[in-house]
Structures are given as C-alpha cells and as structure tokens.
Design an enzyme around this catalytic site. Structure first.
Site, PDB file in Angstrom:
ATOM      1  CG  ASP A  98      -2.473   0.219   0.940  1.00 31.44           C
ATOM      2  OD1 ASP A  98      -2.070   1.749   0.650  1.00 31.44           O
ATOM      3  OD2 ASP A  98      -3.438  -0.067   2.027  1.00 31.44           O
ATOM      4  CG  ASP A 200      -4.361   5.777   0.992  1.00 32.47           C
ATOM      5  OD1 ASP A 200      -5.049   5.607   1.626  1.00 32.47           O
ATOM      6  OD2 ASP A 200      -3.790   7.584   1.992  1.00 32.47           O
ATOM      7  CD  GLU A 251      -8.920   5.092  -1.007  1.00 32.46           C
ATOM      8  OE1 GLU A 251      -9.634   4.870   0.145  1.00 32.46           O
ATOM      9  OE2 GLU A 251      -7.461   5.753  -0.675  1.00 32.46           O
ATOM     10  CG  HIS A 327      -8.454  -0.619   5.206  1.00 28.71           C
ATOM     11  ND1 HIS A 327      -7.897  -1.374   4.061  1.00 28.71           N
ATOM     12  CD2 HIS A 327      -8.241   0.900   5.628  1.00 28.71           C
ATOM     13  CE1 HIS A 327      -7.822   0.164   3.108  1.00 28.71           C
ATOM     14  NE2 HIS A 327      -7.558   1.230   4.190  1.00 28.71           N
ATOM     15  CG  ASP A 328     -10.584   2.957   4.253  1.00 32.28           C
ATOM     16  OD1 ASP A 328     -10.269   3.049   5.600  1.00 32.28           O
ATOM     17  OD2 ASP A 328     -10.765   3.006   3.380  1.00 32.28           O
TER      18      ASP A 328
END
Ligand code: NOJ
Length: 552
Positions: A98, A200, A251, A327-328
């Site tokens: 990431d 990200d 993302e 994870h969000d």
C-alpha cells in the site's frame, strides 16, 4: 511489454494489524501473515495486498507513514518483510504494498525538516500558506476527519494543509523533488520483490493551487481529481509502473465510470485499475450535511446501474477492480445482506454477483468466512475517523443526534472490518495469545475459519470455487456483459457471453422469496456452474439470497 497477470487474478487484502499475531503482543505481524500463506494458497488467491506496514505513529493505523523505507517494529523487521515476499513468491503468491503518496506522518523526517523554516531544503515538500489578515486559515476547506484542513504551525508561523488528520500533512506534488523521492521509494521496494501498488487516495495528489473556498465551509469537495492529476499519474507510470512492470490499483473516491475510463485507459499509461466509492454509496443519502453518516436503505437498482455502467465504460478500455469490503468498509452482509439467519446465503449471493463481473475481484480478510460487523459499544471503537466525526457532527455542528450517529456507526464504522481475524474457537479467536489491540467480535465461537471449513455450508469453499472459475473460465475475464431486469429492486441478474458459451448470473439480494422464472430467459437445457442452495427450486421463485450461475 507489461505482463497483465492481474487480469486473471483474485487478490486478497490483509489488514496486518488484525490478521495473525505471531509474537503475542496483541498486534498482527509479518511472521503471522507468513504462517497463514498456506491458508491463502488453499483459498486459491493469486496475490495479497498488505495495508501499510511502514514505520508509523499509527494515528491512522499506518496511513500516516513516518519512514517509507522501514517496516514498523510492531509488524517485524525489513528482513522479515523480505522473507515474507520470498516465501509468498515461492508459493506463487504475488505481493502488493500500500503506498500512501498523498500525505506522510507529521513525524516523517521530511515534515520535521519542512516545518523548521521557509528556506530549508524540505521547506517546499508540503503545502504551506500564510494566515489570513485575522490569523484565520487560508481557506474554508475541511478535513475528512472533521474540522479544518489547515493547522497552524508555531515554528514556521504558517498553516499546513492536511486532507486527513493534522498528523497527516499533505505532500506538495507540485515539487518535482517530492515526486522523485516517491519514485525512489517505489524502486526500492521493487528491488525487494514487491509486485505492485495499491495507491492510497491517489486522485487527491494534485491540488488547485489557487486554493478557492468550497461552496460549503469545512467540507471536502475540493479534494479529488485536481488539475495536474493525470499528468502526475502519467509521470509516475513512465518512471516506475511501466519500466518496472508493477501492477497498480488506485483509490479513486470520487471517480465515476467516465473518469475511470481515462485513469485506466492503457493507452494513456496511468493506472491499471481504480477503486471507486460510487457503488458503496447506495445506502447513503445524497448531498446530506452529515456525509457518510446519513444512511438510507440500500438501493439495489442503483447498485446494478453503477456496476453496469463501469462494466460498459471500461470494456476494452481499461479494467475494473471489484470489491464490496476493505479496511474502510463494514461487512457487506451486515450492511446490505443478512448476517444472522441467512449469513451463508447472503455472503455467497454478494460474492456471486461480484465475482461474476469482468475485472479483478478483491477479497477482504474474513469476507471469505462471512465475518460480520462488531457488536461494539461506543467505547470499544478505536478509529480516528469515527472519533473526529463524532466530535464534529454530534458535538460541534449538532447536525445529527447521538442516537442516529451511533446507529450509523453500528452499520458502517471502519472498525467493523478491522476486528481481529477469527481463526478458531481458542482464546481471542486464535488471533493472539495476548489481549488484541481491538476487541474480538464476540461471535467468534460460531464464526471462524475452522468452523466454516467443517460446515456443510462453507463460505470459504464457495470462494474457492469462485476463484477456480476465475482462473479456468475465459468467459469471466473476456465475456460480454448485459444487465437484465435493470429496474427490479431485489434481483441482480446479468448475462455473460463468449463465443458460443452463455452464462446467466442470478441473485436474490433480499431475505424474502422472489418470483423469477429462468425459462423466461433461457430456452432449452441449462446446467448449473455454481449455486448456493443445495437443491435449486424448480418452481419459478428465488429463495432468500439464493444465487447461482448457469450455462446454456
Ligand atoms: C484511505 C485509506 O484507505 C484510509 O484507511 C485512510 O484513513 C485514508 N486513505 C487516509 O490515508
């Protein structure tokens, strides 16, 4: 030439903090992940994506990076990371890291230097602006975690910009030195064997350098798709992704299908795939002042229309990243499905419609055994977003009542996905010998890997079949897509077609029986490729969360 291995792949996201703790400190770690590679191999995934494991003060669980070159000791050492990569590769599993390129931690050396003066070598690594005439922030931009996006720095006597927490200052991508520094980090990890990047909030890296006010104060509408975004991404691609053949999934929170068709168009050489948020907002009221906490019943007509638009727009012009959880995001069965009576059926129904699409499916840890949202009270939650938003919306702005906020938290808090992985019935669900950093979901005695695999209704085994299909059946990767029953509020039905083969993917996304007559769509014989009820019903109905794929 790029090797597009990811087009036939299924990728598994590991949230390292909560996956497996090998050294009994209550926090998951790299050796823990390594010990579970055989499990992931058995599941059949082609790659793992690890949420950030770099040195970090953990203000935002590692999305605040202090040193991109160093593994945080709580996860292990750099050598242990290299060993994990090596072992994964030996087992035929690729490793995606990431990369948090929009911001760093305020503890990063670059920021520590940058804040010292307006003239030091790092002074322009971040976004600094003078105060307004009355000492106010340079504009009205809000941060994602509540409050202003600007924080005053006493030493430098200027404000710095942060789209997230004040401990996460945004990097200044206008500065070529910053961009070069990022390429260098990426090359370092490529040398260690890393196969690709999840990037990200990559669509936030370019800022409008005129810094105009937002229409609404303290909101975040300025944050996406800035003026130089495509240029920066292309430069990144030419410097790193293409020459080093690294897969990328960015993302891209505000991207619609039309935006994505630029971002992932291979001819433009930017990204391979993006994670949109669009389909995840079907249970959110539009343009509500309380943002993500303003929930409504999920609108499946909208879900189908959004996913179909993405299938259409990216066909022959890019590639989709397919996901419902990360994870969000809270657990999809708790959010849109049924996590009690029809837990197996709803987990497999959502999996069927997602994995039947064109694109690369991403599985989030625990999704493959139907883990559910946590049963927390407010004090059990840990997430900075939740705490900041609670303070901002409930306490300061008072735009949402505490009761409504907590109801929304129970549905969509990010912590629901971050509870420790449930491996077995032993202490702390087999995640750790010590008290875990975040409370284990109390249902772990019924819902865990061991129990699932022994069950006649194993979600894990269903995922195995979906993954095998993805590897084996070209129709999934190459076939055309056509949505049927577009306006049906409960059924998701679509057709895939390749040469003389046609598949129908069918799912009832509700807990009530629905009328559905296959023979209206198919003349003649058909066979089941996959189904989540042992005996398909011959009558023209679909039972709660019934799903299947048939070939005809
Ligand atoms: C998106 C990440 O997925 C999320 O967890 C994080 O809080 C923000 N970006 C900031 O890095």
């Amino acid at each position: 030439m790029r090797n597009n291995w990811w087009k036939k792949a299924v990728i598994y996201q590991v949230y390292p903090k909560s996956f497996c703790d090998s050294n009994a400190d209550g926090i998951g770690d790299l050796n823990g992940i390594k010990s579970k590679l055989p499990y992931l191999k058995e599941l059949g995934v082609d790659a793992i994506w690890l949420s950030p494991i770099y040195l970090s003060p953990q203000v935002d669980n590692g999305y605040d990076v202090q040193d991109y070159y160093k593994i945080d000791p709580m996860f292990g050492t750099n050598e242990e990371m290299y060993a994990l990569i090596e072992r994964a590769h030996e087992m035929g599993i690729k490793v995606i890291m990431d990369f948090v390129a929009n911001h760093t931690s305020d503890q990063a050396y670059w920021f520590q230097e940058s804040r010292k003066s307006r003239t030091n070598p790092y002074s322009d690594y971040y976004i600094w602006r003078d105060a307004g005439p009355n000492g106010e922030a340079p504009n009205n931009w809000g941060s994602n975690f509540g409050g202003s996006a600007w924080t005053w720095d006493e030493t430098r006597q200027q404000y710095y910009l942060h789209y997230y927490a004040s401990e996460q200052p945004d990097l200044n991508w206008e500065n070529p030195k910053v961009r070069q520094a990022i390429y260098d980090v990426m090359k370092f990890w490529k040398e260690k064997g890393v196969d690709g990047w999840r990037l990200d909030v990559i669509t936030s890296i370019s800022k409008d350098t005129k810094f105009p006010d937002n229409p609404q104060p303290l909101t975040t509408s300025n944050q996406q798709n800035g003026p130089r975004m495509h240029e920066f991404l292309h430069e990144l691609n030419k410097n790193v992704f293409t020459p080093y053949d690294m897969m990328t999934v960015g993302e891209a929170p505000a991207s619609k299908a039309a935006d994505a068709s630029l971002l992932v168009d291979p001819k433009r050489e930017e990204l391979d795939m993006v994670f949109t948020f669009e389909h995840m907002h079907i249970d959110r009221k539009e343009n509500d002042i309380n943002g993500r906490w303003a929930l409504q019943k999920p609108n499946f007509v909208e879900l189908k229309s959004i996913l179909s638009e993405w299938q259409k727009q990216l066909r022959d012009r890019g590639w989709n990243a397919l996901y419902f959880e990360n994870h969000d995001r809270a657990r999809v069965i708790s959010r849109w499905g049924n996590d009690t009576k029809y837990r197996y059926e709803s987990a497999t129904a959502f999996a069927t419609v997602l994995h039947g699409l064109q694109g690369t499916p991403f599985i989030y840890q625990g999704e493959e055994i139907g883990m559910t949202n946590a049963d927390y009270s407010l004090a059990d939650y840990d997430d900075i977003e939740l705490k900041g938003n609670y303070q901002f919306f409930v306490k300061e702005q008072k735009t949402i009542s505490e009761a409504d906020f907590l109801k929304a938290v129970g549905k969509i808090s990010r912590d629901h996905a971050r509870t420790p992985m449930q491996w077995n019935v032993s202490k702390n669900a087999g995640f750790s010998e010590a008290t875990p950093w975040l409370k284990v979901n109390s249902n772990y005695k019924e819902i865990n890997v061991d129990a699932d695999r022994l069950s006649t209704k194993s979600i894990f085994k269903y995922y195995q079949k979906l993954i095998q299909l993805r590897h084996r059946e070209e129709i999934l990767t190459k076939g055309s897509y056509e949505l049927l029953l577009a306006d049906h509020p409960s059924l998701f039905v679509y057709q895939r077609k390749l040469k003389d083969k046609t598949w129908l993917v069918v799912a009832n996304l509700t807990d009530t029986t629905q009328t559905f007559n296959v023979s209206e769509f198919i003349k003649g014989d058909y066979k089941f490729i996959l189904k989540n009820y042992a005996k398909p019903e011959s009558s023209p109905t679909l039972r709660p969360f019934e799903a299947y794929i048939i070939e005809y």
